[in-house]
Design a protein around this motif. Structure first.
Motif, short mmCIF file in Angstrom:
data_model
loop_
_atom_site.label_atom_id
_atom_site.label_comp_id
_atom_site.label_asym_id
_atom_site.label_seq_id
_atom_site.Cartn_x
_atom_site.Cartn_y
_atom_site.Cartn_z
N MET A 144 0.00 -24.13 20.57
CA MET A 144 0.95 -24.40 21.64
C MET A 144 0.67 -23.45 22.81
SD MET A 144 5.12 -24.16 21.62
CE MET A 144 5.27 -25.30 20.24
N ARG A 145 0.60 -24.01 24.01
CA ARG A 145 0.35 -23.18 25.19
C ARG A 145 1.53 -22.27 25.46
NH1 ARG A 145 -1.41 -27.20 29.85
NH2 ARG A 145 -1.38 -25.19 30.97
N ALA A 146 1.24 -21.10 26.09
CA ALA A 146 2.28 -20.10 26.33
C ALA A 146 3.40 -20.67 27.19
CB ALA A 146 1.68 -18.87 26.99
N GLY A 147 3.04 -21.43 28.22
CA GLY A 147 4.06 -21.98 29.09
C GLY A 147 4.97 -22.94 28.36
N THR A 148 4.40 -23.76 27.48
CA THR A 148 5.21 -24.70 26.71
C THR A 148 6.13 -23.97 25.75
OG1 THR A 148 3.41 -26.31 26.82
CG2 THR A 148 5.10 -26.68 25.16
N PHE A 149 5.60 -22.93 25.11
CA PHE A 149 6.42 -22.15 24.18
C PHE A 149 7.62 -21.54 24.90
CE2 PHE A 149 7.62 -18.15 22.20
CZ PHE A 149 7.80 -18.53 20.87
N VAL A 150 7.37 -20.94 26.07
CA VAL A 150 8.46 -20.30 26.82
C VAL A 150 9.50 -21.34 27.22
CG1 VAL A 150 9.04 -19.13 28.98
CG2 VAL A 150 7.04 -18.40 27.65
N LYS A 151 9.05 -22.50 27.65
CA LYS A 151 9.98 -23.54 28.06
C LYS A 151 10.83 -24.03 26.89
CE LYS A 151 10.19 -28.01 30.43
NZ LYS A 151 9.39 -29.09 31.08
N GLN A 152 10.20 -24.20 25.74
CA GLN A 152 10.92 -24.72 24.57
C GLN A 152 11.83 -23.68 23.94
OE1 GLN A 152 8.02 -26.33 21.89
NE2 GLN A 152 7.63 -28.15 23.14
N HIS A 153 11.57 -22.39 24.23
CA HIS A 153 12.34 -21.32 23.61
C HIS A 153 12.94 -20.38 24.66
CE1 HIS A 153 9.47 -22.67 20.48
NE2 HIS A 153 10.48 -22.45 19.66
N ALA A 154 13.28 -20.92 25.81
CA ALA A 154 13.79 -20.08 26.89
C ALA A 154 15.09 -19.38 26.50
CB ALA A 154 14.01 -20.94 28.15
#
Length: 424
Positions: free
Chosen positions: A1-11
């Motif tokens: 999972m890309r870092a940006g996607t991870f941050v968005k999904q776990h903000a």
């Protein structure tokens, strides 16, 4: 999972984690510079004091076996066998973890001794029963200023129970708390079955077994009893049996005013899941039941709920909590609760909040109101113990590797118990 996607999904859990770390850092900094915040190591009530006994040699294998049994328990036993198994596991783990630090002195924090917490607990209140339980109920509002702080902070439900069951020694009360408190684990499973499929419900029960906050403060703390009682009200309310749930809530409120939050949790859950009308109906039924029981007791025994509430508020105003700064504990109270509850559970619950799951929204709304209103400043690891099952409910649907989570929770519980004196 890309870092940006991870941050968005776990903000949401990421933001909560960052805020929690900053809160701990600020608390320790303020404490180190002489600005007292009201607990030994802000925001945590546990005082740093490494200690261990020979029971540790039994505790570690017990936890290892319990972790190894997670997957078999989730897969094989029938419902009743599963409930019995997690009850027994809970009881064993709480006993051996307490003993790993303090040996067999289970009454250490409940018995009145020259030093320790016992003088603030419930046993000194039993002297009031020299004039009978009717006198205690009739004069409770007047007795509150002279009672130990824990008795003064609660309605008389527990001390009446202690009187009728003969729980007049620290050891008797300790075992009562251990056994009744351990029932919360299978009851969490029963509650979860009202909301989820069988496997998810079992995972919720397993999370309750290993949640560090319950292992630390659910052994001999009377708050463990309030935890179990709250579930007895939550189960019928969540399953639509409103009259039974309302009566149960009215009874458990006589043990702790904070149990009203269980009714609030149920109402918010129904509101977000089913809409306004069912939530309004639940709220009305609970309100009638609570007010009805209070009025009945007032008419038949002289019980004065309004006078008791005001007397309790005055005790709170002159106690240590009133000297704890609101600005810090606005963040410190939930931080301590969620970190000692277990970061793994809290992370998943915050993720479910981001997903707008009804059960997550309900418990976080209750915690937000309690925090902002300043009902409790510090000691939330113990005082908010009755809210732990609802956080586990929120986290359970996202658990993918239950054995791994159980292992991380077990390690946290053992390490923290050996390094910090959690009293209960």
């Amino acid at each position: 999972m890309r870092a940006g996607t991870f941050v968005k999904q776990h903000a949401t859990p990421l933001a909560a984690a960052i805020l929690g770390v900053l809160t701990v850092a600020v608390g320790l900094y303020e404490d180190a510079n002489g600005r007292l915040l009201g607990v030994p190591h802000p925001p945590f009530i546990g005082g740093y004091n490494p200690e261990a006994t020979g029971w540790l040699a039994l505790a570690i294998p017990c936890f290892a076996v319990a972790v190894a049994l997670v997957n078999p328990l989730l897969a094989k036993p029938k419902a009743l066998a599963f409930a019995a198994a997690i009850f027994a596991t809970t009881l064993v783990l709480r006993i051996v973890l307490f003993a790993a630090r303090l040996g067999g002195d289970f009454d250490r924090t409940l018995t009145v001794l020259p030093r320790g917490e016992g003088k603030n607990e419930y046993l000194p209140t039993m002297a009031a029963f020299e004039y009978g339980p009717r006198f205690v109920l009739d004069r409770f509002a007047e007795l509150v200023p002279a009672l130990p702080v824990h008795s003064a902070g609660h309605p008389p439900g527990l001390i009446l129970t202690m009187h009728y069951l003969g729980l007049t020694t620290g050891m008797r009360l300790a075992w009562f708390c251990l056994i009744v408190g351990a029932l919360a684990t299978p009851l969490t499973y029963v509650l979860a079955k009202q909301l989820f499929d069988e496997r998810t419900a079992r995972i919720a029960g397993v999370l309750m077994v290993f949640a560090p906050v319950v292992l630390h403060f659910g052994a001999v703390s009377p708050d463990a009893v309030y935890l179990t009682l709250g579930l007895l009200a939550a189960i019928p309310l969540a399953s639509g049996r409103l009259v039974l749930g309302g009566i149960a809530l009215a009874v458990v409120v006589m043990f702790a005013w904070s149990e009203l939050a269980v009714g609030a949790w149920a109402a918010i859950l129904v509101l977000t899941r089913d809409g306004f009308r069912p939530a309004l109906k639940l709220g009305v039924v609970c309100g009638i039941a609570v007010l009805g029981v209070q009025a009945l007791l007032a008419l038949t025994t002289g019980w004065d709920p309004i006078g008791t509430f005001h007397a309790t508020h005055e005790v709170y105003d002159v106690g240590i909590a009133s000297r704890r700064p609101y600005w810090y504990w606005l963040f410190g109270s939930p931080t301590a609760f969620f970190l000692i509850l277990g970061p793994a559970i809290s992370w998943l619950a915050f993720t479910r909040l981001q997903q707008r799951a009804p059960e997550a929204f309900a418990i976080f709304a209750v915690i937000l109101v309690a925090t902002v209103a300043g009902f409790t400043k510090a000691e939330t690891e113990r005082i908010w113990l009755f809210l732990v099952p609802f956080v586990c409910l929120a986290a359970a649907p996202l658990v993918r590797r239950p054995t791994l989570i159980a292992a991380t929770l077990a390690v946290q519980a053992i390490v923290y118990e050996l390094l910090f004196d959690t009293l209960w």
